[in-house]
Structure formats: structure tokens, C-alpha cells
Design a protein around this motif. Structure first.
Motif, PDB file in Angstrom:
ATOM      1  N   GLY A 192       0.784  -1.240   0.000  1.00  0.00           N
ATOM      2  CA  GLY A 192       0.000   0.000   0.000  1.00  0.00           C
ATOM      3  C   GLY A 192       0.812   1.285   0.000  1.00  0.00           C
ATOM      4  N   THR A 238      -0.203   3.880  -2.655  1.00  0.00           N
ATOM      5  CA  THR A 238      -1.624   4.254  -2.745  1.00  0.00           C
ATOM      6  C   THR A 238      -1.808   5.689  -3.223  1.00  0.00           C
ATOM      7  N   ARG A 289     -10.985   7.232  -5.818  1.00  0.00           N
ATOM      8  CA  ARG A 289     -10.891   5.981  -5.053  1.00  0.00           C
ATOM      9  C   ARG A 289      -9.441   5.622  -4.768  1.00  0.00           C
ATOM     10  N   ALA A 290      -9.188   5.098  -3.570  1.00  0.00           N
ATOM     11  CA  ALA A 290      -7.836   4.659  -3.225  1.00  0.00           C
ATOM     12  C   ALA A 290      -7.483   3.413  -4.030  1.00  0.00           C
ATOM     13  N   VAL A 291      -6.335   3.436  -4.688  1.00  0.00           N
ATOM     14  CA  VAL A 291      -5.882   2.294  -5.483  1.00  0.00           C
ATOM     15  C   VAL A 291      -4.367   2.153  -5.318  1.00  0.00           C
ATOM     16  N   LYS A 292      -3.876   0.969  -5.694  1.00  0.00           N
ATOM     17  CA  LYS A 292      -2.435   0.726  -5.616  1.00  0.00           C
ATOM     18  C   LYS A 292      -1.822   0.971  -6.985  1.00  0.00           C
ATOM     19  N   ILE A 313      -1.323  -1.045 -11.491  1.00  0.00           N
ATOM     20  CA  ILE A 313      -2.098  -0.429 -12.570  1.00  0.00           C
ATOM     21  C   ILE A 313      -1.117   0.000 -13.663  1.00  0.00           C
ATOM     22  N   ALA A 339      -4.673   6.607   2.094  1.00  0.00           N
ATOM     23  CA  ALA A 339      -5.705   5.676   2.560  1.00  0.00           C
ATOM     24  C   ALA A 339      -6.566   6.351   3.615  1.00  0.00           C
ATOM     25  N   GLU A 356     -10.033  -1.048   7.521  1.00  0.00           N
ATOM     26  CA  GLU A 356      -9.837  -0.359   6.246  1.00  0.00           C
ATOM     27  C   GLU A 356      -8.355  -0.205   5.902  1.00  0.00           C
ATOM     28  N   GLY A 415      -4.886  -3.013   3.576  1.00  0.00           N
ATOM     29  CA  GLY A 415      -4.013  -2.958   2.408  1.00  0.00           C
ATOM     30  C   GLY A 415      -2.795  -2.074   2.585  1.00  0.00           C
TER      31      GLY A 415
END
Ligand SMILES: Cc1cc2nc3c(=O)[nH]c(=O)nc-3n(C[C@H](O)[C@H](O)[C@H](O)COP(=O)(O)OP(=O)(O)OC[C@H]3O[C@@H](n4cnc5c(N)ncnc54)[C@H](O)[C@@H]3O)c2cc1C
Ligand code: FES
Ligand code: FES
Lengths: 265, 158
Positions: free
Chosen positions: B47, B50, B56-59, B63, B110, B129, B132
């Protein structure tokens, strides 16, 4: 990461055509399995066909006693859906317990089910509810879909478009999770449809499986006590650094009873 | 073949030509010089990378840059307004929510997401939460306190 060509598909037909035209193409959903796999050079596709722009792969609706969920719906959106929470709370809870929030924001129903990881959560709901997998060319019953370790009935270029989950009278999913990845060491999904019961086990063996003996006992009496004496063969269980075969076999019974108790809530 | 993309990063429109196999985190760090986003693992588990993608929170290590075409991205550099820190950053400072600081950009991103989704959550929700996001130093207690405080401050402002 090896090199590959990237295509953004416009619609389902375009995606399948590009996949067929590629020498060694793969579909790309959220990338939550694909990108780590590429990073580790465990896959070397010639082309990736991104499904993210295809509107027809989204959507969540109720029809004929089933919930139909588009292949590109993320775990986070399924978990947050009021419709899913109302009709199949066990499915909503399962989606909300996959991985972590960041993974749930990207990972998709179609990607998870197509990947058929032996420790994944969604396959337990697909098999446990007796869902129907819709593809670009046919429908496949859950009982015919999962064929082994990361193996499904999908043809190479076949695209999952949606999955229909029949709405049960009551259902629950319980997993004993790996504390790092949150994948299931053993997970059990149980669903009571009134005249029959289905029970699916993930994480325990090379592929997801049902337990007909428990299903029959639960159809007679839907209580944890009814399955207390039923055990599974340790020899067929997975063994890894997290759990041995005997422990996994034991966990199948424990998770099954917890799932039944939760469904009786 | 390189792909032409256009996206928003911290409110700025960025046009670029990128290779399909370029990770978003590498694009941000190496090509955009936004090195606040960290890389702590090879497995999409820690994480540290992030960011927010379309809110939205994403890694960003899991991606591809090409997948972010048309997206709106916020990185840790985009939170403060000028010299004024974001309430979540201030809360991490005040509650000593870091030691070495390596996980901190991911924790703060996050944390902002947790506050946006859950208002002023209790510690149990914050811990769930944060599944991650890994921290090897703090033992998490002060991170949880900081996120709770930051969330309260964010709620008070809006
Ligand atoms: C840190 C981490 C923790 C995780 N924890 C869990 C967990 O606890 N439980 C769990 O179940 N999962 C877990 N996952 C996996 C996650 O649930 C992803 O949803 C899953 O990996 C699939 O990812 P995706 O949808 O992004 O598909 P992708 O990674 O994009 O694709 C996966 C595979 O499916 C194929 N594919 C994708 N969409 C389709 C389609 N519509 N039709 C046909 N083929 C398709 C692709 O070609 C590829 O082979 C975790 C992942 C990570 C990174
Ligand atoms: S660097 Fe992205 S999760 Fe570890
Ligand atoms: S402060 Fe060092 S890893 Fe979290």
C-alpha cells in the motif's frame, strides 16, 4: 515486464475480435491479478485487450429471481450495492471481504471468476448459489465451469459478460483467511433454497468443490449439528506453509458449521 | 507501440506518450517526478503506492499507466494547498503517526479515503480499512489515532 501491445475495446464484439486477431492475447479487467503477474514475468502476452471501457459489462439488476451482475463490476461496487445487500447479503459480505479496499476498488467479478484461483472467494458464491455464467457466446452452469487449478470451461477467447446469482432463502459465507493476502485458506459458502441446499468449499483443494453429503444432511435439517459428524478426506486437501492437509480438512468442517450458523443468524 | 494518453494529475492536465508496460507508479515517480508515492513491494500488498484514481484509493503499482487514460489522479503531493497541510497530514504530524516515513504517503492517502467513505469511524473500522497498508515501524497505534483525528477535522470543515 515484457513488452506487449495494448488495446482499449469499444464493445464486446470488438474485444473478442481483437483477442482473436492477437497472436497470444489476454483480456485485462482491473489488472489486480494480471499486473502483478506481468511484473513477475509469469505471463508474456503479445497483446492486452482492456475491457474497462465496455459499458455492456457493467450493471447490477434483478431478473427472474436472480441477481445479474456485470463482469466488470468491482468488488467495492458489489459490496456497496443496496440491491445485493438486500437480496443476497452473503454475496455482499463476500465481496466486501476480498483482499483490501484498494484491491476491491479495482478487482472485478469477471476477472476473479475467469482466473479461478483455488483460494479465491467469488467462485465459492458462484458454485454455492448455482450461478449461471454468461459469456459472449453461451451460458455455462456453475457446476460445469470450474475444471481444476486455475482451469475453467472458458475457451481461450471467450469473454465473461455477466453472472446471474439465484436469490436463496438464506445463505452465508465464512472464510478462514490468510492474514496477509486475505485469500481463503478455507472458505465455505452455504445456500438454502427451501427444497435443496448447496454448499461449496474454496481454498481447500486444487479446485473449488461441493460437498453433497453435507448438502443432503442440511436439506433434512438446516443446523450446524446436522453436519457435525461429516468429515472430508485429508488426502485431497492442499498443503502449503499456511496449513497442512489435516488442518485444512478440519477447517472445512468448522467453516461449514459457522456458515450454517451465520445463515440461520 | 506507445499509446497517447491524457489525464489529470493533482489538478493539472498531463498529455503523454507511454509504453503499455509502464506501471502507473513508475510514470508518476520517474516521468512526472512525483516521488512522494513510494514502492514497497512486488506483490501489490504493502500500500505504499496508494493514490486516488477518480476519487478511489488504489495501488498504483498494480495499474498500467495506459489504464489511467482519462482519469483524475491525486497523489500525496496534491493534498496540501500551498504551504498549508491537508488536515490528514497535520494529524499524522501531531499524533506522531510515522517513524521512518516510508509507508506514510500511502497511509495518508488511505486515511483520506477512509474519512471520505466512513465520516468519523471508530478505531476498529480504521484498522479494517487499513488492511491494504503495511507499516514496519510504528505498530499502527499512532497511525490509527492520526486517521481518527484527521477524519474528525475533515468532518468539522465540510
Ligand atoms: C493484494 C491482493 C489481495 C487479494 N486478496 C484476495 C482475496 O482475499 N480473495 C480473492 O478472492 N481475491 C483476492 N485478490 C484477487 C482480486 O480479487 C482480483 O479481483 C482478481 O485477482 C481478479 O482481478 P481483476 O478483476 O482485476 O482481473 P485481471 O487481473 O485484469 O484479470 C485476471 C484474469 O482474468 C481474465 N479476465 C478478466 N476479465 C475477464 C472476462 N470478463 N472474461 C474472461 N476473462 C477475463 C484475464 O485475462 C486474466 O487472465 C487479491 C489481489 C491482490 C492484488
Ligand atoms: S508498492 Fe504497491 S502495494 Fe506495495
Ligand atoms: S513508518 Fe516506517 S514503515 Fe511505516
Amino acid at each position: 515486464m515484457y513488452r506487449f501491445e495494448y488495446h482499449r475495446a469499444k464493445d464486446i464484439g470488438d474485444a473478442v475480435a481483437r483477442r482473436q486477431a492477437a497472436e497470444d492475447g489476454l483480456y485485462l479487467a482491473g489488472g489486480m491479478t494480471m499486473v502483478p503477474t506481468l511484473r513477475q514475468r509469469l505471463a508474456s502476452p503479445s497483446d492486452l485487450i482492456d475491457l474497462a471501457g465496455i459499458a455492456a459489462l457493467k450493471g447490477l439488476e434483478e431478473a427472474d429471481g436472480s441477481l445479474r451482475i456485470g463482469a466488470m463490476e468491482t468488488h467495492a461496487d458489489v459490496a456497496a450495492s443496496a440491491l445485493v445487500r438486500d437480496r443476497i447479503p452473503a454475496l455482499s459480505g463476500l465481496a466486501g471481504g476480498i483482499g483490501d479496499p484498494q484491491v476491491r476498488n479495482r478487482g472485478t467479478l469477471g476477472g476473479s471468476v475467469a482466473n479461478a484461483d483455488p483460494a479465491a472467494d467469488y467462485p465459492a458464491a458462484v458454485l454455492g448459489l448455482g450461478a449461471t455464467i454468461h459469456t459472449d457466446r453461451r451460458t455455462i452452469a456453475a457446476d460445469d465451469f470450474f475444471c481444476g487449478l486455475f482451469e475453467t470451461a472458458l475457451e481461450d477467447d471467450e469473454l465473461i459478460t455477466a453472472i446471474s446469482f439465484p436469490v436463496p432463502k438464506r445463505a452465508a459465507y465464512r472464510k478462514f483467511k490468510n492474514p496477509v493476502s486475505r485469500y481463503a485458506i478455507v472458505g465455505v459458502f452455504v445456500a438454502d433454497f427451501g427444497d435443496y441446499v448447496r454448499l461449496a468449499v474454496t481454498g481447500a483443494a486444487a479446485s473449488i468443490f461441493r460437498l453433497p453429503e453435507m448438502e443432503a444432511a442440511l436439506a433434512g435439517e438446516f443446523t450446524a449439528a446436522a453436519i457435525k459428524q461429516i468429515t472430508v478426506e485429508a488426502a485431497e486437501m492442499n498443503r502449503d506453509l499456511h496449513a497442512g492437509t489435516g488442518y485444512r480438512a478440519h477447517l472445512v468442517g468448522v467453516m461449514a458449521r459457522r456458515a450454517v450458523e451465520a445463515a440461520n443468524g | 507501440m506507445a499509446v497517447q494518453i491524457s489525464l489529470q494529475i493533482n489538478g493539472r492536465t498531463v498529455e503523454a506518450e507511454v509504453q503499455p508496460n509502464l506501471l502507473l507508479v513508475d510514470f508518476l515517480r520517474q516521468e512526472q517526478r512525483l516521488t512522494g508515492t513510494h514502492v514497497g513491494c512486488d506483490t501489490a500488498q504493502c500500500g505504499a503506492c496508494t493514490i486516488h484514481l477518480d476519487g478511489r484509493a488504489v495501488k498504483s503499482c498494480a495499474i498500467l499507466t495506459v489504464q489511467a487514460d482519462g482519469a483524475r489522479i491525486t497523489t500525496i503531493e496534491g493534498l496540501a494547498s500551498g504551504a498549508e497541510l491537508h488536515p490528514m497530514q497535520r494529524a499524522f504530524h501531531r499524533h506522531h503517526g510515522l517513524q521512518c516515513g516510508f509507508c506514510t504517503p500511502g497511509m495518508v492517502m488511505a486515511g483520506v479515503s477512509i474519512a471520505e467513505n466512513h465520516g468519523t469511524p471508530d478505531p476498529a473500522v480504521i484498522r479494517a480499512e487499513l488492511e491494504g497498508n503495511l507499516c514496519r515501524c510504528t505498530g499502527y497505534h499512532n497511525i490509527v489515532k492520526a486517521i481518527a483525528a484527521g477524519a474528525r477535522e475533515m468532518a468539522g470543515r465540510s
